[in-house]
Motif scaffolding. Structure first.
Motif, PDB file in Angstrom:
ATOM      1  N   GLU A 493       0.841  -1.204   0.000  1.00  0.00           N
ATOM      2  CA  GLU A 493       0.000   0.000   0.000  1.00  0.00           C
ATOM      3  C   GLU A 493       0.876   1.254   0.000  1.00  0.00           C
ATOM      4  O   GLU A 493       1.719   1.455   0.878  1.00  0.00           O
ATOM      5  CB  GLU A 493      -0.902   0.005   1.230  1.00  0.00           C
ATOM      6  N   ILE A 494       0.648   2.122  -0.987  1.00  0.00           N
ATOM      7  CA  ILE A 494       1.359   3.383  -1.124  1.00  0.00           C
ATOM      8  C   ILE A 494       0.387   4.520  -0.848  1.00  0.00           C
ATOM      9  O   ILE A 494      -0.757   4.499  -1.315  1.00  0.00           O
ATOM     10  CB  ILE A 494       1.941   3.552  -2.543  1.00  0.00           C
ATOM     11  N   ALA A 495       0.845   5.524  -0.117  1.00  0.00           N
ATOM     12  CA  ALA A 495       0.045   6.730   0.111  1.00  0.00           C
ATOM     13  C   ALA A 495       0.928   7.943  -0.125  1.00  0.00           C
ATOM     14  O   ALA A 495       2.023   8.043   0.437  1.00  0.00           O
ATOM     15  CB  ALA A 495      -0.518   6.755   1.536  1.00  0.00           C
ATOM     16  N   VAL A 496       0.474   8.852  -0.998  1.00  0.00           N
ATOM     17  CA  VAL A 496       1.176  10.119  -1.207  1.00  0.00           C
ATOM     18  C   VAL A 496       0.234  11.238  -0.797  1.00  0.00           C
ATOM     19  O   VAL A 496      -0.995  11.120  -0.908  1.00  0.00           O
ATOM     20  CB  VAL A 496       1.653  10.306  -2.660  1.00  0.00           C
ATOM     21  N   SER A 497       0.815  12.332  -0.321  1.00  0.00           N
ATOM     22  CA  SER A 497       0.009  13.458   0.150  1.00  0.00           C
ATOM     23  C   SER A 497       0.715  14.757  -0.195  1.00  0.00           C
ATOM     24  O   SER A 497       1.859  14.769  -0.666  1.00  0.00           O
ATOM     25  CB  SER A 497      -0.224  13.359   1.657  1.00  0.00           C
ATOM     26  N   GLY A 498       0.011  15.861   0.051  1.00  0.00           N
ATOM     27  CA  GLY A 498       0.584  17.161  -0.236  1.00  0.00           C
ATOM     28  C   GLY A 498       1.731  17.505   0.699  1.00  0.00           C
ATOM     29  O   GLY A 498       1.991  16.824   1.693  1.00  0.00           O
ATOM     30  N   THR A 499       2.428  18.578   0.368  1.00  0.00           N
ATOM     31  CA  THR A 499       3.536  19.023   1.206  1.00  0.00           C
ATOM     32  C   THR A 499       3.000  19.724   2.444  1.00  0.00           C
ATOM     33  O   THR A 499       1.811  20.055   2.531  1.00  0.00           O
ATOM     34  CB  THR A 499       4.428  19.987   0.426  1.00  0.00           C
ATOM     35  N   LYS A 500       3.879  19.958   3.413  1.00  0.00           N
ATOM     36  CA  LYS A 500       3.476  20.679   4.612  1.00  0.00           C
ATOM     37  C   LYS A 500       2.980  22.084   4.271  1.00  0.00           C
ATOM     38  O   LYS A 500       2.072  22.605   4.915  1.00  0.00           O
ATOM     39  CB  LYS A 500       4.647  20.756   5.582  1.00  0.00           C
ATOM     40  N   ARG A 501       3.580  22.691   3.247  1.00  0.00           N
ATOM     41  CA  ARG A 501       3.196  24.047   2.861  1.00  0.00           C
ATOM     42  C   ARG A 501       1.913  24.068   2.043  1.00  0.00           C
ATOM     43  O   ARG A 501       1.249  25.098   1.969  1.00  0.00           O
ATOM     44  CB  ARG A 501       4.333  24.704   2.079  1.00  0.00           C
ATOM     45  N   SER A 502       1.578  22.945   1.409  1.00  0.00           N
ATOM     46  CA  SER A 502       0.377  22.901   0.558  1.00  0.00           C
ATOM     47  C   SER A 502      -0.333  21.556   0.754  1.00  0.00           C
ATOM     48  O   SER A 502      -0.302  20.687  -0.119  1.00  0.00           O
ATOM     49  CB  SER A 502       0.763  23.095  -0.913  1.00  0.00           C
ATOM     50  N   PRO A 503      -0.990  21.390   1.928  1.00  0.00           N
ATOM     51  CA  PRO A 503      -1.586  20.084   2.242  1.00  0.00           C
ATOM     52  C   PRO A 503      -2.983  19.876   1.646  1.00  0.00           C
ATOM     53  O   PRO A 503      -3.500  18.764   1.682  1.00  0.00           O
ATOM     54  CB  PRO A 503      -1.669  20.108   3.762  1.00  0.00           C
ATOM     55  N   GLY A 504      -3.611  20.933   1.126  1.00  0.00           N
ATOM     56  CA  GLY A 504      -4.994  20.834   0.668  1.00  0.00           C
ATOM     57  C   GLY A 504      -5.119  20.791  -0.839  1.00  0.00           C
ATOM     58  O   GLY A 504      -4.170  21.057  -1.584  1.00  0.00           O
ATOM     59  N   LEU A 505      -6.316  20.452  -1.286  1.00  0.00           N
ATOM     60  CA  LEU A 505      -6.628  20.356  -2.714  1.00  0.00           C
ATOM     61  C   LEU A 505      -7.996  20.993  -2.936  1.00  0.00           C
ATOM     62  O   LEU A 505      -9.022  20.455  -2.525  1.00  0.00           O
ATOM     63  CB  LEU A 505      -6.632  18.882  -3.144  1.00  0.00           C
ATOM     64  N   ASP A 506      -8.004  22.183  -3.543  1.00  0.00           N
ATOM     65  CA  ASP A 506      -9.254  22.893  -3.782  1.00  0.00           C
ATOM     66  C   ASP A 506     -10.105  22.196  -4.824  1.00  0.00           C
ATOM     67  O   ASP A 506      -9.623  21.355  -5.598  1.00  0.00           O
ATOM     68  CB  ASP A 506      -8.959  24.326  -4.237  1.00  0.00           C
ATOM     69  N   THR A 507     -11.375  22.567  -4.899  1.00  0.00           N
ATOM     70  CA  THR A 507     -12.278  22.064  -5.932  1.00  0.00           C
ATOM     71  C   THR A 507     -11.700  22.349  -7.310  1.00  0.00           C
ATOM     72  O   THR A 507     -11.334  23.491  -7.625  1.00  0.00           O
ATOM     73  CB  THR A 507     -13.653  22.740  -5.800  1.00  0.00           C
ATOM     74  N   GLY A 508     -11.577  21.310  -8.118  1.00  0.00           N
ATOM     75  CA  GLY A 508     -11.037  21.462  -9.459  1.00  0.00           C
ATOM     76  C   GLY A 508      -9.532  21.551  -9.525  1.00  0.00           C
ATOM     77  O   GLY A 508      -8.954  21.596 -10.622  1.00  0.00           O
ATOM     78  N   GLU A 509      -8.836  21.607  -8.401  1.00  0.00           N
ATOM     79  CA  GLU A 509      -7.381  21.747  -8.384  1.00  0.00           C
ATOM     80  C   GLU A 509      -6.712  20.407  -8.655  1.00  0.00           C
ATOM     81  O   GLU A 509      -7.198  19.347  -8.261  1.00  0.00           O
ATOM     82  CB  GLU A 509      -6.918  22.294  -7.037  1.00  0.00           C
ATOM     83  N   THR A 510      -5.559  20.471  -9.324  1.00  0.00           N
ATOM     84  CA  THR A 510      -4.756  19.286  -9.628  1.00  0.00           C
ATOM     85  C   THR A 510      -3.421  19.378  -8.919  1.00  0.00           C
ATOM     86  O   THR A 510      -2.775  20.434  -8.923  1.00  0.00           O
ATOM     87  CB  THR A 510      -4.529  19.150 -11.139  1.00  0.00           C
ATOM     88  N   ALA A 511      -3.005  18.310  -8.287  1.00  0.00           N
ATOM     89  CA  ALA A 511      -1.699  18.218  -7.652  1.00  0.00           C
ATOM     90  C   ALA A 511      -0.893  17.128  -8.343  1.00  0.00           C
ATOM     91  O   ALA A 511      -1.440  16.102  -8.766  1.00  0.00           O
ATOM     92  CB  ALA A 511      -1.846  17.905  -6.166  1.00  0.00           C
ATOM     93  N   GLY A 512       0.418  17.354  -8.464  1.00  0.00           N
ATOM     94  CA  GLY A 512       1.277  16.388  -9.124  1.00  0.00           C
ATOM     95  C   GLY A 512       2.409  15.932  -8.241  1.00  0.00           C
ATOM     96  O   GLY A 512       2.965  16.709  -7.475  1.00  0.00           O
ATOM     97  N   VAL A 513       2.722  14.647  -8.327  1.00  0.00           N
ATOM     98  CA  VAL A 513       3.809  14.053  -7.558  1.00  0.00           C
ATOM     99  C   VAL A 513       4.580  13.123  -8.495  1.00  0.00           C
ATOM    100  O   VAL A 513       3.982  12.403  -9.305  1.00  0.00           O
ATOM    101  CB  VAL A 513       3.280  13.254  -6.348  1.00  0.00           C
ATOM    102  N   VAL A 514       5.902  13.144  -8.394  1.00  0.00           N
ATOM    103  CA  VAL A 514       6.735  12.202  -9.135  1.00  0.00           C
ATOM    104  C   VAL A 514       7.243  11.157  -8.145  1.00  0.00           C
ATOM    105  O   VAL A 514       7.958  11.482  -7.192  1.00  0.00           O
ATOM    106  CB  VAL A 514       7.915  12.909  -9.819  1.00  0.00           C
TER     107      VAL A 514
END
Length: 537
Positions: A493-514
């Motif tokens: 099981e893998i879990a990725v999340s936002g950074t400490k400075r940007s932990p949230g995801l607004d409506t319609g917002e896209t976050a990217g992780v490599v």
């Protein structure tokens, strides 16, 4: 498997007042002391297991666009896992994989054992074990794999609806007569196989096992009740209804209640008198002054229905009079995977055979799976048939290869049918809400290292904070780092999340992780954003 058409003519002769002599199959275990079934409320309220390696998700990997989105949406809803063959060792491992996964997350798996000899009367879903000895070994391995953990098991869909070389209560020979089966032993062997399965699962207290009870437009109540008793239903939890069919839930709950009542009547009040059980092909009783008619499947049955062909009042009152203080106890499950808008009312005089059970056009998914039904004897409404998988190549009495009701060639039984999946989603009742997140992923292999660029979009109407995107790797991959986010790994099981400075995801917002890791560059089949399944591309 066979997705059976109504066969009113075959069973209507037993439907009237039940004055005919009753024939009880020789396989009835009349002398066996019933093994107490599980407590009726043992599964009520339990969360159902969603298989992350389901056949629906497997099909989705080869699809694109709307067809892929439909498959992923249907795969987000709990449905049964079918086991259809293999060696005892193979089925043990396959069952253990599902049950172990469900046990680890605290959910209830729904399993289907579908390997009886002469399965499907050697037709659409032909196959099954070679003989009784092979079947019993397979079932034993299946049951042993569950062990002391909880599971719901459906024992052999169509296993009692289609019995090779079987003689019915009214003395008719069943139409299933495979040439390779011995007419003298095939039917007794089927009952012996099912009784063995019942006992194998009854040896595991966490298992709730159910036998085939056909559906409300197939065998009449007395006929199916006699078969259920012969197969050992008194030692099982109960029976299941409407598997792979499209009939209204209300009609099947009435039918199931009558079957349970008939079993109680013919085992506790008038032993063996299955022919005296009222049924759907003549619904007379005290409440309607014994003015019975054949009940219609093209409307929902109810005790207060004004249409006599939809009224359950006559039969309800008939069983109340017959049973007196005796309470029916056999419980049942209804398959609601494809019955949201009921059966196909096929056009008259159009096809040589209407085959309304076989990929009927314009049907919708039904009530979401639940173990809380509000119906006294109904343990669950489940998606037993995997919605979106074909019923078979439907020719409707023509020479094929096209399905004349659709103008296309249907996929073989069990194969993914994108057109039908689109209909099931479009016409679902209640409505199936779209998935609330979307993931895109691209993956490359760099020697022994893989690198995946993962983007997730919040499609809900609310900000998600904090957000966490989870998935599984199944080939031992080990994540080393996640650029643009944080990660944890527990086993697969893998879990990725936002950074400490940007932990949230607004409506319609896209976050990217490599994501960078060791192992093979595979694409996960399913992603979840804060526990909710996403579409993925």
């Amino acid at each position: 498997m066979i997705h059976r058409r109504p066969r009113a003519g075959l069973m209507a002769a037993v439907a009237l007042i039940g004055s005919a002599a009753v024939l009880v199959p020789s396989a009835v275990h009349a002398s066996a002391a019933p093994v107490p079934a599980a407590e009726p409320d043992a599964i009520e309220g339990l969360e159902l297991y969603v298989d992350p390696l389901s056949t629906t998700l497997e099909s989705a990997q080869a699809l694109t666009g709307q067809a892929r989105a439909d498959a992923q949406l249907l795969a987000s809803i709990p449905s049964a896992t079918w086991f259809t063959g293999g060696t005892p060792e193979e089925v043990h491992d396959a069952v253990d994989r599902v049950v172990s996964d469900a046990f680890a997350e605290g959910t209830l798996p729904v399993l289907v054992a579908y390997n009886v000899p002469y399965r499907d009367c050697s037709l659409y879903s032909a196959g099954g074990a070679a003989d009784t000895e092979a079947y019993n070994a397979w079932i034993d391995a299946f049951a042993d794999a569950i062990g002391d953990r909880k599971a719901v098991v459906m024992i052999e869909p169509d296993g009692l609806g289609v019995i090779p070389h079987y003689t019915t209560l009214d003395g008719s020979l069943d139409s299933c007569r495979p040439a390779e089966a011995d007419p003298a032993t095939a039917a007794p062997a089927r009952f012996a196989q099912l009784n063995h399965a019942v006992d194998a699962f009854a040896a595991h207290p966490g298992v709730r096992s159910y036998l085939d009870g056909t559906n409300a437009a197939w065998l009449n109540v007395g006929e199916v009740s006699s078969r259920l008793v012969s197969a050992g239903v008194e030692r099982a939890t109960g029976f299941f209804l409407n598997v792979s069919n499209y009939l209204y839930t209300a009609n099947n709950t009435a039918y199931g209640t009558w079957i349970s009542s008939c079993i109680a009547y013919a085992t506790q009040v008038a032993e063996g008198a299955f022919g005296d059980c009222g049924n759907q092909y003549w619904n007379g009783g005290p409440a309607n002054d014994w003015q019975g008619v054949t009940m219609s499947q093209y409307g929902e049955w109810a005790s207060d229905a004004s249409n006599p062909a939809l009224s359950t009042a006559g039969l309800d009152s008939r069983y109340a009079e017959q049973l007196g203080s005796i309470e029916p106890s056999a419980r049942f499950i209804v398959d609601t995977s494809r019955n949201g808008i009921g059966p196909w009312e096929y056009p008259a005089n159009t096809y040589p055979q209407h085959e309304d059970w076989c990929n009927p056009p314009g049907r919708g998914a039904g009530a979401r799976p639940t173990t809380t039904t509000g119906v006294p004897l109904a343990d669950a409404f489940l998606w037993v048939k995997v919605p979106g998988e074909s019923d078979g190549k439907c020719y409707r009495g023509t020479g094929g290869p096209l399905d004349p009701a659709r103008g296309i060639e249907d996929p073989a039984a069990g194969q993914w049918f994108s057109e039908q999946a689109r209909e099931l989603v479009s016409f679902a009742s209640p409505l199936i809400e779209p998935l609330s997140c979307d993931v895109t992923i691209s993956t490359i292999q760099l020697g022994r290292v893989f690198m995946s660029t993962v983007s997730v979009t919040n499609a809900t109407a609310q900000k998600i904070e904090p957000w966490s995107l989870t998935w599984r790797y199944d080939q031992g991959q080990k994540v080393v780092t996640a650029l643009g986010g944080r990660f944890t790994q527990q086993g697969t099981e893998i879990a990725v999340s936002g950074t400490k400075r940007s932990p949230g995801l607004d409506t319609g917002e896209t976050a990217g992780v490599v994501v960078v890791g060791k192992g093979d560059a595979t694409v996960p089949w399913q992603f979840r954003l804060n526990g909710r399944v996403c579409t993925s591309r």
